[in-house]
Design an enzyme around this catalytic site. Structure first.
Site, short mmCIF file in Angstrom:
data_model
loop_
_atom_site.label_atom_id
_atom_site.label_comp_id
_atom_site.label_asym_id
_atom_site.label_seq_id
_atom_site.Cartn_x
_atom_site.Cartn_y
_atom_site.Cartn_z
N ASP A 203 6.17 -7.20 -1.12
CA ASP A 203 5.71 -5.90 -1.60
C ASP A 203 4.37 -6.10 -2.31
O ASP A 203 4.29 -6.79 -3.33
CB ASP A 203 6.75 -5.31 -2.57
CG ASP A 203 6.36 -3.90 -3.01
OD1 ASP A 203 7.05 -2.96 -2.62
OD2 ASP A 203 5.34 -3.77 -3.74
N ASP A 206 4.25 -5.15 -6.00
CA ASP A 206 4.98 -6.11 -6.84
C ASP A 206 4.21 -7.42 -6.96
O ASP A 206 4.17 -8.03 -8.04
CB ASP A 206 6.37 -6.38 -6.24
CG ASP A 206 7.33 -5.23 -6.48
OD1 ASP A 206 7.02 -4.35 -7.31
OD2 ASP A 206 8.39 -5.20 -5.83
N1 URA Z 1 4.61 -2.24 1.69
C1 URA Z 1 4.49 -3.47 1.16
O1 URA Z 1 4.04 -3.63 0.03
N2 URA Z 1 4.85 -4.53 1.93
C2 URA Z 1 5.31 -4.40 3.18
O2 URA Z 1 5.60 -5.42 3.82
C3 URA Z 1 5.44 -3.11 3.70
C4 URA Z 1 5.08 -2.04 2.93
#
Ligand code: URA
Length: 212
Positions: A203, A206
């Protein structure tokens, strides 16, 4: 996969190296953000290589010269909150006079559809190239929703810049907004069941902010 003509993959050893560092889950947030900013400068070079210029007369210390300057209204960057902000600073360094709009979207965890919670765009977006900024083009739902919003607001020329794209997102975007060019550092294999890019980097928000 065949590369559609509206997909531009910025292939460069520096980008590849920095992206590989970002993919590594051991890379801490501070370094991740720094790398993202560096890659945004390199992606911006590709994204903006066809900006129109006009010739103006100036005096250099050695004499007269007719030299190119950027022409017309500067562009608008529109980061999709929150991860889009990670690419924004570098792009603004390249074009300090650009306007900035913001679109807040989150992914419904069940449907993976994009849900808008915030939108603030410049009034004169119709007169400017609008660039949607989001590190991850995964399902394409957020990008499609953001671009639809920009078009409703009057935007006529729209591009998308991202760090990683999945084939599913590229196809979805091409279906919904065929005129929009996508600039990315790499195209990965596929999405997993949660709509995350594989191998990807996790993510992006994150990874940037150290949240889970
Ligand atoms: N958003 C993200 O941050 N990572 C992904 O792999 C897909 C969507």
């Amino acid at each position: 996969m065949n590369t559609p003509s509206n997909l531009i993959v910025a292939e460069h050893p520096l980008i590849a190296h920095k992206l590989s560092l970002m993919r590594d889950k051991a890379t801490p947030s501070m370094q991740f953000r720094h790398l993202l900013r560096e890659v945004s400068l390199l992606l911006g070079y590709e994204l903006l290589r066809d900006l129109p210029t006009e010739l103006r007369d100036i005096e250099t210390p050695a004499g007269a010269a007719r030299v190119p300057f950027l022409k017309g209204k500067k562009l608008t960057f529109v980061p999709i909150l929150r991860a889009g902000n990670g690419l924004l600073d570098g792009l603004l360094e390249l074009v300090p006079s650009a306007r900035v709009g913001h679109i807040g979207l989150y992914r419904d965890p069940d449907t993976l559809e994009a849900v808008e919670y915030y939108c603030k765009l410049p009034d004169d977006i119709a007169e400017r190239l609008a660039v949607v900024v989001d590190p991850m083009l995964a399902t394409g739902h957020s990008a499609v929703a953001a671009i639809s919003r920009l078009k409703d607001h009057g935007a006529r020329e729209v591009r998308l810049v991202c760090l990683l794209a999945a084939p599913e997102g590229i196809a979805e975007l091409a279906r919904a907004h065929p005129g929009v060019r996508v600039f990315t550092a790499a195209v990965d294999a596929h999405l997993n069941d949660h709509g995350y890019i594989v191998p990807g980097l996790g993510d992006a928000g994150d990874r940037m902010f150290g949240t889970k």
